[in-house]
Design an enzyme around this catalytic site. Structure first.
Site, mmCIF file in Angstrom:
data_model
loop_
_atom_site.group_PDB
_atom_site.id
_atom_site.type_symbol
_atom_site.label_atom_id
_atom_site.label_comp_id
_atom_site.label_asym_id
_atom_site.label_seq_id
_atom_site.Cartn_x
_atom_site.Cartn_y
_atom_site.Cartn_z
ATOM 1 C CB CYS A 130 -0.909 -0.051 1.230
ATOM 2 S SG CYS A 130 -1.617 1.518 1.727
ATOM 3 C CB CYS A 133 0.339 1.968 4.097
ATOM 4 S SG CYS A 133 -1.345 1.346 4.038
#
Ligand SMILES: [Zn+2]
Ligand SMILES: [Zn+2]
Length: 205
Positions: A130, A133
């Site tokens: 991600c 993230c």
């Protein structure tokens, strides 16, 4: 709120974790146990405060008793004096205040580090694939340093914690979960800036 303290008992005599702190006045290097680095540790050579901010940081710690759930106020200078819960008289887990963070949470440690935390917990659910993230990670790390001893900041890689991801129905990352007193209180999907995190966490302090 209970203000529970008892003198004369030191529960955590053995504290292997320490760090080297250089005195800003005379330059001498001092070994300071981790549980004292937020306090008024003094230089062994010249007697200056090793952490000048410690003198100003007199705000008590708010610790939840992990036996009965009551919140207790522990003055900053008394964390190593073996304070007990004002309600059930069990020892408060003051050693958890100084645990390095962010804490990496696994399926095995979730119960103890998140549900059993004496501090409110901000849990950052993320995944290595991600991009958002990873971009957001420094914000979490910065917040973790800032609130050490007040809020536990934990990270959970959802790829490595499939059962927890399923239990908490984590459909997307990043996502922030707030736990307090062993219960999930709130969750916020998506990234947040530090001031927004601070604002949302202020009600747990
Ligand atoms: Zn010194
Ligand atoms: Zn208690």
């Amino acid at each position: 709120m209970n203000n529970a303290l008892s003198g004369g008992r030191t529960l955590y005599m053995e504290q292997p974790n320490s760090e080297i702190v250089q005195c800003s006045q005379c330059g001498a290097k001092n070994r300071v146990p981790l549980y004292r680095t937020n306090e008024k540790a003094k230089c062994g050579k010249c007697g200056s405060l090793l952490n000048p901010a410690a003198g100003e940081d007199e705000k008590p710690y708010l610790l939840r008793c992990t036996e009965c759930g009551a919140r207790n106020k522990v003055p900053a200078g008394k964390t190593d004096k073996g304070p007990v819960c004002g309600v059930c008289k069990k020892p408060l887990r003051t050693e958890e205040i100084f645990k390095p963070q962010p804490v990496m949470v696994t399926e095995a440690s979730f119960q103890k580090d998140v549900l059993g935390s004496p501090l409110p917990v901000l849990l950052f659910a993320w995944a290595p694939w991600c991009t958002t993230c990873r971009t957001f990670m420094p914000v979490i790390d910065g917040y973790a340093r800032e609130v050490r001893g007040r809020v536990r900041v934990a990270k959970m890689n959802v790829d490595q914690t499939p059962n927890l991801a399923s239990t908490y129905a984590i459909m997307s990352v990043p996502q922030i979960f707030v736990f307090d007193g062993g219960k999930l209180r709130e969750n916020f999907p998506g990234a947040m800036q530090k001031n927004e995190i601070e604002m949302r966490m202020s009600r747990y302090l």
